[in-house]
Design a protein around this motif. Structure first.
Motif, mmCIF file in Angstrom:
data_model
loop_
_atom_site.group_PDB
_atom_site.id
_atom_site.type_symbol
_atom_site.label_atom_id
_atom_site.label_comp_id
_atom_site.label_asym_id
_atom_site.label_seq_id
_atom_site.Cartn_x
_atom_site.Cartn_y
_atom_site.Cartn_z
ATOM 1 N N ALA A 113 0.822 -1.211 0.000
ATOM 2 C CA ALA A 113 0.000 0.000 0.000
ATOM 3 C C ALA A 113 0.852 1.255 0.000
ATOM 4 O O ALA A 113 0.545 2.233 -0.687
ATOM 5 N N SER A 114 1.947 1.266 0.756
ATOM 6 C CA SER A 114 2.783 2.458 0.824
ATOM 7 C C SER A 114 3.510 2.709 -0.492
ATOM 8 O O SER A 114 3.789 3.858 -0.840
ATOM 9 N N ALA A 115 3.812 1.660 -1.233
ATOM 10 C CA ALA A 115 4.467 1.839 -2.526
ATOM 11 C C ALA A 115 3.541 2.481 -3.543
ATOM 12 O O ALA A 115 3.984 3.218 -4.429
ATOM 13 N N LEU A 116 2.242 2.250 -3.416
ATOM 14 C CA LEU A 116 1.281 2.747 -4.391
ATOM 15 C C LEU A 116 0.570 4.009 -3.953
ATOM 16 O O LEU A 116 0.154 4.813 -4.800
ATOM 17 N N CYS A 122 -0.860 5.356 3.927
ATOM 18 C CA CYS A 122 -0.974 3.973 4.382
ATOM 19 C C CYS A 122 -1.023 3.892 5.903
ATOM 20 O O CYS A 122 -1.892 3.217 6.474
ATOM 21 N N CYS A 123 -0.114 4.589 6.573
ATOM 22 C CA CYS A 123 -0.055 4.509 8.041
ATOM 23 C C CYS A 123 -1.288 5.102 8.691
ATOM 24 O O CYS A 123 -1.862 4.521 9.628
ATOM 25 N N GLY A 155 8.494 -0.343 2.118
ATOM 26 C CA GLY A 155 7.746 -0.487 0.869
ATOM 27 C C GLY A 155 7.667 0.788 0.058
ATOM 28 O O GLY A 155 7.659 0.752 -1.180
ATOM 29 N N SER A 156 7.632 1.939 0.726
ATOM 30 C CA SER A 156 7.520 3.202 -0.003
ATOM 31 C C SER A 156 8.758 3.494 -0.837
ATOM 32 O O SER A 156 8.701 4.307 -1.764
ATOM 33 N N ALA A 157 9.862 2.852 -0.513
ATOM 34 C CA ALA A 157 11.091 3.070 -1.287
ATOM 35 C C ALA A 157 11.023 2.431 -2.667
ATOM 36 O O ALA A 157 11.883 2.690 -3.509
ATOM 37 N N ILE A 161 6.559 7.409 -6.263
ATOM 38 C CA ILE A 161 5.411 8.038 -5.609
ATOM 39 C C ILE A 161 5.193 7.507 -4.200
ATOM 40 O O ILE A 161 4.209 7.845 -3.550
ATOM 41 N N GLY A 162 6.134 6.686 -3.706
ATOM 42 C CA GLY A 162 5.962 6.104 -2.385
ATOM 43 C C GLY A 162 6.203 7.082 -1.258
ATOM 44 O O GLY A 162 5.604 6.970 -0.197
#
Length: 458
Positions: A113-116, A122-123, A155-157, A161-162
């Motif tokens: 979720a954080s990647a997208l 997400c948090c 995951g956001s890395a 757009i993460g």
């Protein structure tokens, strides 16, 4: 780049030092103005002290990064309205096999979720579901909240757009969306697996009490009303803009107040007008006060418009801040069709990014397509965009560019370059340690911005 005269170097370093202190310590006692104002103050000092001209300051603002950040924020707002994050919450508890299984799912869902949808989104949204699931399974929430926080950052890395610093790196370097994803995806996957394994080892004994049953998270069948779309918040405070007011549909709205995870967002403390969780009380007494509030409505030159931020107090001591239009619920089939269109538009944006199209315009196009699809005044959704974060970026671009003009970053990089070359293992390790140190001491976004701008100028 040659060093500038000593006076200019000293003035530029002083302006940058003020920006750095306020970015790292936004509530410093001698100047508690916050990160956003501190960023703008640093930018203003760079111009006033003659380190750079006003035209150079304007040119330093990176509009593609701001456009991409704005577009992804708007898309995330509409995805939350379309119950995307509620579906992710259901995925956490679907056929759960106990506490350990739930912890692994939390890591996987948070990373994806954080990647997208960016890590702060997400948090903020998934915390509610994780707390509920942990409570209903008689499990301690701490392991799952740590899994959410750590996995969201890892995951956001994986995508530009993460998180905001990824936007800076991708745009400044010219790396395409696909190259960025496929280049860093292996490291992200390994990091996610290692993170989950460490959490399992640390909290193995505390995860024995989970019930291997599915937890049902209640999802309303009706469309979420506009004033209720506030669980996901980018903006640290609702702006005092007027809300539209139509005869026969008026109701007391609420200022969107929510929790923040990204540390560039200043939290809003509940006041007397809230019911304790950030939502304004829509009681019958407040509804009776509406005629008195509408007396403040006046006409603008282009036509009649409601005047926002109507201040007053009712008999029960509540304050009234704004008038907001109440949304009429859609029919079930229309609601499903609207949500499907939101998902399709978002998927189209991701496909466009993977195909190498302009990232900024792809995100802005998707955002405007969702606004047109919604077919109503977009102000309530646009108010959830974090304009303070966008302003922080503007000030940061100007301040960092002014500091680079002093010649200090170039001199430091020329000194470090022989020891931090990425074509050798030792150089890669040294560069990684330097970035790790600076991102924790000076914060991640300024570090990414400074290094990216310096590298692009060399």
């Amino acid at each position: 780049m040659a060093m500038e005269p000593a006076v200019k170097v000293a003035l530029g370093s002083a302006a940058f030092a003020i920006f750095w202190v306020l970015a790292v310590f936004p509530a410093v006692p001698f100047l508690p103005i916050g990160r956003t104002a501190g960023s703008l103050l640093g930018a203003m000092l760079m111009v006033l002290l003659g380190v750079m001209s006003a035209d150079q300051a304007y040119a330093a603002v990176d509009l593609p990064i701001l456009g991409l950040l704005f577009g992804t924020m708007v898309v995330s707002v509409y995805l939350e309205r379309a119950d995307m994050f509620r579906h992710l919450g259901h995925l956490l508890s679907w056929r759960s096999q106990g506490g350990r299984d739930l912890l692994v799912r939390t890591c996987a869902v948070s990373a994806l979720a954080s990647a997208l949808f960016t890590n702060d989104t997400c948090c903020v949204v998934l915390t509610e579901f994780i707390l509920k699931i942990a409570r209903q399974n008689n499990l301690p929430p701490k392991p799952f909240l740590l899994a959410l926080a750590s996995s969201a950052n890892i995951g956001s890395a994986a995508t530009p757009i993460g998180n905001p610093q990824n936007l800076v790196i991708a745009v400044q370097s010219g790396i395409s969306f696909g190259q960025f994803v496929f280049g860093i995806l292996p490291a992200t996957l390994i990091g996610s697996v290692v993170n989950a394994a460490i959490l399992l080892c640390l909290y193995w004994n505390q995860l024995d009490g989970g019930k291997p049953t599915e937890v049902v998270v209640a999802v309303p069948t009706e469309v979420v009303e506009e004033e209720d779309v506030t669980s996901h918040r980018f903006s640290p405070a609702t702006m005092s803009h007027p809300r539209s007011h139509r005869p026969g549909t008026s109701s007391l709205g609420s200022d969107a107040v929510g929790s923040e995870v990204n540390h560039y967002h200043e939290p809003v403390k509940p006041d007397a007008a809230t019911n304790g969780n950030g939502y304004h009380d829509d009681s019958a007494k407040q509804q009776q006060q509406l005629p008195a509030l509408t007396e403040g409505i006046h006409h603008r030159r282009g036509g009649a418009a409601a005047v926002g931020a109507v201040n007053g107090a009712g008999k029960d001591g509540h304050s009234f801040w704004s008038l907001e239009e109440k949304e009429v619920p859609m029919e079930p089939w229309k609601s499903k069709l609207w949500k499907t269109c939101v998902y399709v538009i978002t998927l189209g944006m991701l496909v466009a990014l993977l195909l190498g199209l302009n990232m900024s315009w792809s995100a802005i196009t998707a955002a405007l397509a969702l606004i047109v699809l919604d077919f109503k005044d977009a102000r309530p959704c646009l108010e959830k965009v974090s304009y303070p974060l966008l302003l922080f970026f503007c000030g940061m671009f100007i301040t960092v560019d002014g500091f680079n003009k002093t010649g200090i970053p170039s001199a430091l990089w020329e000194f470090m370059e022989p020891y931090a070359r990425i074509d050798t293992p030792s150089g890669t390790a040294i560069l990684a340690l330097v970035i790790l140190f600076l991102s924790n001491v000076a914060s991640n976004v300024p570090t990414a911005g400074a290094i990216s701008v310096t590298k692009s100028e060399l």
